[in-house]
Design a protein around this motif. Structure first.
Motif, PDB file in Angstrom:
ATOM      1  N   SER A  39     -16.115 -63.079 -36.123  1.00 16.78           N
ATOM      2  CA  SER A  39     -15.434 -64.277 -36.313  1.00 16.78           C
ATOM      3  C   SER A  39     -16.287 -65.618 -36.289  1.00 16.78           C
ATOM      4  O   SER A  39     -17.246 -65.733 -35.458  1.00 16.78           O
ATOM      5  N   GLN A  40     -16.167 -66.610 -37.129  1.00 16.26           N
ATOM      6  CA  GLN A  40     -16.678 -67.778 -37.329  1.00 16.26           C
ATOM      7  C   GLN A  40     -16.307 -68.941 -36.756  1.00 16.26           C
ATOM      8  O   GLN A  40     -16.824 -70.097 -36.584  1.00 16.26           O
ATOM      9  N   MET A  41     -14.902 -68.515 -35.884  1.00 16.26           N
ATOM     10  CA  MET A  41     -14.518 -70.027 -35.490  1.00 16.26           C
ATOM     11  C   MET A  41     -15.261 -70.655 -34.146  1.00 16.26           C
ATOM     12  O   MET A  41     -15.322 -69.750 -33.168  1.00 16.26           O
ATOM     13  N   TYR A  78     -10.824 -74.047 -32.612  1.00 18.82           N
ATOM     14  CA  TYR A  78      -9.750 -73.418 -31.909  1.00 18.82           C
ATOM     15  C   TYR A  78      -9.185 -74.074 -31.327  1.00 18.82           C
ATOM     16  O   TYR A  78      -7.890 -74.179 -31.195  1.00 18.82           O
ATOM     17  N   ARG A  91     -12.174 -61.583 -32.655  1.00 20.89           N
ATOM     18  CA  ARG A  91     -12.742 -60.634 -33.308  1.00 20.89           C
ATOM     19  C   ARG A  91     -14.172 -60.623 -33.747  1.00 20.89           C
ATOM     20  O   ARG A  91     -14.749 -61.752 -33.917  1.00 20.89           O
ATOM     21  N   GLU A 102      -7.985 -63.537 -33.415  1.00 16.12           N
ATOM     22  CA  GLU A 102      -8.750 -63.712 -34.648  1.00 16.12           C
ATOM     23  C   GLU A 102     -10.086 -64.270 -34.136  1.00 16.12           C
ATOM     24  O   GLU A 102     -11.095 -63.994 -34.662  1.00 16.12           O
ATOM     25  N   LYS A 103     -10.022 -65.338 -33.064  1.00 15.95           N
ATOM     26  CA  LYS A 103     -11.216 -65.921 -32.622  1.00 15.95           C
ATOM     27  C   LYS A 103     -12.194 -64.921 -31.851  1.00 15.95           C
ATOM     28  O   LYS A 103     -13.343 -64.958 -32.197  1.00 15.95           O
TER      29      LYS A 103
END
Lengths: 251, 254
Positions: A170-172, A177, A167, A164-165
């Motif tokens: 991604s705003q993470m 994280y 991708r 997800e990170k």
């Protein structure tokens, strides 16, 4: 550059000193500077040591902890560490022994040694041996694989989070994280192993640190260092007598 | 054919620019360098993936040699703490030495006397490992011989000649004493750790409590037994959070 030019002006007077161009030779200065630089370069430490934080249970609370361990038998992984040395006391190899849950201790009457378990669940408690091995093209090996499999639920969630990170879009942030990874590894709703590390007196410090390191690598949040007791030495010796390739039985 | 006139050139090279560069480099190295701390025993720490850096200030270093000799040293703050008191390394070491010795005297009934020059010399030492009872003998040595003695060289000479090589360092032999609560047991390592903890530096006490302020350094080849002795003692005095020094291992390159 290091000269001072002097123009010849006017007529030469009688008895006037011969004018010289003043030229400072910087070569010795450079020599000296180079020496100093090499001194500083050799004497500095650019790389700082890392530290690994450890918290041990306080001596008094030990009894309570043992009780909690018993309660969560199915999640327990017990690890023994041994080290083989050569004649000059240099580490040759470290071996890890492990079993899950309660140890299997039923003695075979015929041999006087611990027998072969009859059921699947009992086989969990049999002592097995592994090595510290690093990843082979991203695939876990050795004890890392064993721990990875035990903690697979947590690790698969962390993998999802990592995807997800990474991708695009991604705003993470990194902080977010790490916070979420910590949350996952401490999530009590997922089954997570409890690792009990028991180093034999002869085990090298390196093997202890490597084991603690494996906990970090496999995101295992519950682990503890415990003393190697009499029961443990019985179990380990039984294994070593049966499998002499893993080293001499302990004294 | 006409003669080609060779112009005579001077072979002199102007070194000014070169000198400028070297001075700049020198300044850089002088400002960024932190010197290797002198340690009695060189240990190779094991590698780990942990990325937490060892703190420069407010830390008590415990060094365990492969043979099991224990050394303790401390670094103070570089600025005043929250309470506005500035505990430099020098002050911290001075106070801790006096605390440790008076604690030792109280518990054993011995009378170890410190003199101002001893305290002065002690404050300059990065790592210390001498049985408290023998501190006066230790400082009776020449300053050069002291470092040699700590690293196990020329052990059988001069003052302290009776101390064997294995006895160099802070002894972990138990000391029995009795206080209001009854008979108890301690050892010199515990006395030292408590002395640093109780020295009065707020920053150091906090750091030790959180575990960042105690750094245990041991050789990767030494047996767990030797390190465990130290860890066990830390546990006994409720300093069960601490950090161990490791070198960096890169997981990706494995």
């Amino acid at each position: 550059m290091a000269e001072i030019q002097q123009k010849e002006t006017g007529k030469k007077k009688k008895g006037a000193q011969k004018k010289m161009d003043i030229h400072v030779d910087f070569t010795p200065m450079v020599d000296m500077n180079m020496l100093l630089i090499s001194f500083f370069m050799l004497c500095t430490t650019m790389i700082k040591s890392q530290t690994l934080n450890i918290s041990l249970p306080s001596n008094e609370k030990k009894e309570n902890l043992e009780k909690t361990n018993e309660a969560k038998d199915s999640e327990a992984v017990t690890i023994y560490l041994t080290t083989q040395y050569d004649d000059d006391h240099n580490v040759v190899d470290n071996t890890v022994f492990y079993y899950f849950g309660m140890p299997y201790v039923e003695v075979d009457e015929a041999t006087g040694r611990i027998g072969t378990p009859t059921s699947e669940s009992k086989a969990q408690g049999v002592v097995k041996a592994e090595k510290f091995l690093s990843n082979d093209h991203g695939i876990q090996q050795g004890i890392r694989k064993v721990l990875h499999d035990r903690n697979s639920e947590v690790l698969s969630r962390i993998d999802e989070l990592k995807k997800e990170k990474l991708r695009p879009g991604s705003q993470m942030t990194d902080e977010e994280y790490t916070a979420r990874v910590r949350e996952i590894s401490k999530d009590s709703t997922i089954s997570r192993p409890v690792v009990i590390i028991k180093a034999t007196p002869d085990a090298s410090w390196e093997s202890v640190i490597t084991t603690l390191d494996e906990m970090q690598i496999n995101a295992i949040s519950r682990y503890q260092l415990e003393n190697f007791g009499g029961m443990d030495s019985l179990l380990l010796n039984d294994f070593l007598v049966k499998n002499p390739e893993y080293g001499q039985p302990l004294r | 054919m006409g003669k080609v006139k060779m112009k005579r050139k001077s072979t002199r090279i102007d070194m000014t620019a070169m000198s400028d560069v070297t001075v700049l480099l020198l300044t850089f190295f002088m400002l960024t360098s932190t010197f290797l701390q002198k340690e009695p025993v060189t240990v190779v720490t094991p590698a780990s993936v942990s990325e937490i850096k060892v703190p420069d200030t407010d830390v008590v270093n415990v060094l365990v040699s492969p043979k099991g000799n224990v050394f303790v040293g401390a670094t103070g703050s570089i600025a005043a703490g929250d309470d506005g008191v500035f505990w430099s390394t020098d002050t911290l070491r001075r106070v801790a030495l006096q605390l440790a010795v008076s604690d030792f005297n109280a518990k054993t009934g011995k009378r170890v006397q410190l003199t101002e020059p001893m305290i002065e010399e002690f404050a300059k030492m990065n790592m210390f490992g001498v049985p408290i009872e023998r501190i006066p003998d230790f400082f009776a040595k020449n300053s050069g011989d002291r470092d040699d003695w700590l690293s196990g060289k020329n052990v059988g000479q001069g003052p302290l000649a009776d101390v064997k090589e294995t006895e160099v360092g802070i002894p972990l032999t138990p000391i029995s004493y009795t206080d209001q609560e009854g008979p108890k047991e301690t050892n010199e390592f515990q006395i030292w750790m408590r002395a640093y903890h109780n020295a009065g530096s707020d920053m150091l006490t906090k750091a030790m409590k959180s575990g960042k302020g105690i750094a245990v350094k041991a050789d990767h080849n030494s047996a767990y037994e030797t390190v465990h002795d130290v860890l066990d003692n830390l546990q006994t005095i409720h300093m069960n959070r601490f950090s161990v020094m490791t070198s960096l291992k890169n997981l990706e390159t494995e």
